[in-house]
Design an enzyme around this catalytic site. Sequence first.
Site, PDB file in Angstrom:
ATOM      1  N   LYS A 105       0.277   6.546   0.357  1.00 28.15           N
ATOM      2  CA  LYS A 105      -0.759   6.610  -0.696  1.00 28.15           C
ATOM      3  C   LYS A 105      -1.580   7.776  -0.757  1.00 28.15           C
ATOM      4  CE  LYS A 105      -1.563   1.367  -1.540  1.00 28.15           C
ATOM      5  NZ  LYS A 105      -0.928   1.052  -0.138  1.00 28.15           N
TER       6      LYS A 105
HETATM    7  O1  LIG Z   1       1.066   0.331  -2.082  1.00 29.61           O
HETATM    8  C1  LIG Z   1       1.233  -1.031  -1.884  1.00 29.61           C
HETATM    9  O2  LIG Z   1       2.063  -1.276  -1.157  1.00 29.61           O
HETATM   10  C2  LIG Z   1       0.081  -1.599  -2.013  1.00 29.61           C
HETATM   11  C3  LIG Z   1      -0.505  -1.696  -3.342  1.00 29.61           C
HETATM   12  C4  LIG Z   1      -1.401  -2.710  -3.831  1.00 29.61           C
HETATM   13  O3  LIG Z   1      -1.539  -2.876  -5.087  1.00 29.61           O
HETATM   14  N1  LIG Z   1      -1.458  -3.807  -2.860  1.00 29.61           N
HETATM   15  C5  LIG Z   1      -0.869  -3.770  -1.740  1.00 29.61           C
HETATM   16  O4  LIG Z   1      -1.114  -4.815  -1.147  1.00 29.61           O
HETATM   17  N2  LIG Z   1      -0.350  -2.854  -1.303  1.00 29.61           N
HETATM   18  C6  LIG Z   1       0.304  -2.608   0.196  1.00 29.61           C
HETATM   19  O5  LIG Z   1       1.065  -3.892   0.458  1.00 29.61           O
HETATM   20  C7  LIG Z   1       0.775  -4.500   1.536  1.00 29.61           C
HETATM   21  C8  LIG Z   1       0.653  -5.954   1.557  1.00 29.61           C
HETATM   22  O6  LIG Z   1       0.322  -6.679   2.794  1.00 29.61           O
HETATM   23  P1  LIG Z   1       0.292  -8.315   2.857  1.00 29.61           P
HETATM   24  O7  LIG Z   1      -0.621  -8.802   1.947  1.00 29.61           O
HETATM   25  O8  LIG Z   1       0.145  -8.425   4.054  1.00 29.61           O
HETATM   26  O9  LIG Z   1       1.772  -8.691   2.161  1.00 29.61           O
HETATM   27  C9  LIG Z   1      -0.082  -3.620   2.517  1.00 29.61           C
HETATM   28  O10 LIG Z   1       0.404  -2.543   3.009  1.00 29.61           O
HETATM   29  C10 LIG Z   1      -0.941  -3.087   1.254  1.00 29.61           C
HETATM   30  O11 LIG Z   1      -1.388  -1.679   1.732  1.00 29.61           O
END
Ligand SMILES: O=C(O)c1cc(=O)[nH]c(=O)n1[C@@H]1O[C@H](COP(=O)(O)O)[C@@H](O)[C@H]1O
Length: 308
Positions: A105
């Site tokens: 990011k």
């Molecule tokens: O860019 C991302 O991957 C991201 C964007 C977003 O809108 N929401 C989001 O949750 N993420 C990332 O996606 C992952 C979600 O993790 P879980 O919720 O554990 O599946 C984390 O690494 C967040 O930083």
Amino acid sequence: MINKLVENIKKTGAPIVVGLDPMLNYVPEHVQKKAFAEYGETLEGAAEAIWQFNKEIVDKTYDLIPAVKPQIAMYEQFGVPGLVAFKKTVDYCKSKGLVVIGDVKRGDIGSTSAAYAVGHLGHVQVGKNRYAGFDEDFATVNPYLGSDGINPFIDVCKEEKKGLFILVKTSNPSSGEFQDRLIDGRPLYELVGEKVAAWGEECMGDEYSYIGAVVGATYPEMGKVLRKIMPKAYILVPGYGAQGGKGKDLVHFFNEDGLGAIVNSSRGIIAAYKQEQYAKFGAENFGDASRAAVEAMIADIGGALNNR
Ligand SMILES: O=C(O)c1cc(=O)[nH]c(=O)n1[C@@H]1O[C@H](COP(=O)(O)O)[C@@H](O)[C@H]1O
């Protein structure tokens, strides 16, 4: 790289990404103990523990999945040893044939974005030599600074045949605070989506652009609109599992060809052994629990796509 991502998705039939977001409290005690016996309860010990944890999960799932998404924050919390574990993870996943999405990011003024792009996707010149830094295949990028914050990433992607996922509508509860604000009657995320489509037009792979978008699984209606605005952009869809997203919410993120989206789950996969339905595996067999969670996720999304 977009071509390899699409190829891997077709080969596995699994439009999913395993998010390698290793918090130390997800790492089973036996793995932590072994790492601490070697390196002590130090940053090096923690880094060794998360690396061994990742390696086991990758070994148990790589044949089922097209890609992984290590989230760099989880490694940065352990300082320099954590970053070494991040790099080992990137290299190991690539050696297994997986596409690696560096969830970093980044995004800044042009000159600083150029350095981020070089460090994560490109090569840096040192005297007569050129070195790849972290060398992920894709990186996540924040577009808040506008085109001159994005263009250096695009330039490096063109040179290196790599790709981006640009934040368009994020999955978190407060994402509407700015992203949903109306400008000339239209939400900001739509305007960013249009810009992603325009940036992506000159960056086409065989079927899809290598400039993709991030749209959260938690906002399926917005995903439907954004799918139409950016028909050639791959959409990275986080928010499945731990944040509440389910397969049936996700069908409109995909194009009619069944392609165009890749759904991430991090905690739901890597910490599966802690969930009731996978508790039977036990902490010793955490990798098998992750494999079962991957299989369930593929079946959930595949079933939803077949029934649409
Ligand atoms: O860019 C991302 O991957 C991201 C964007 C977003 O809108 N929401 C989001 O949750 N993420 C990332 O996606 C992952 C979600 O993790 P879980 O919720 O554990 O599946 C984390 O690494 C967040 O930083």
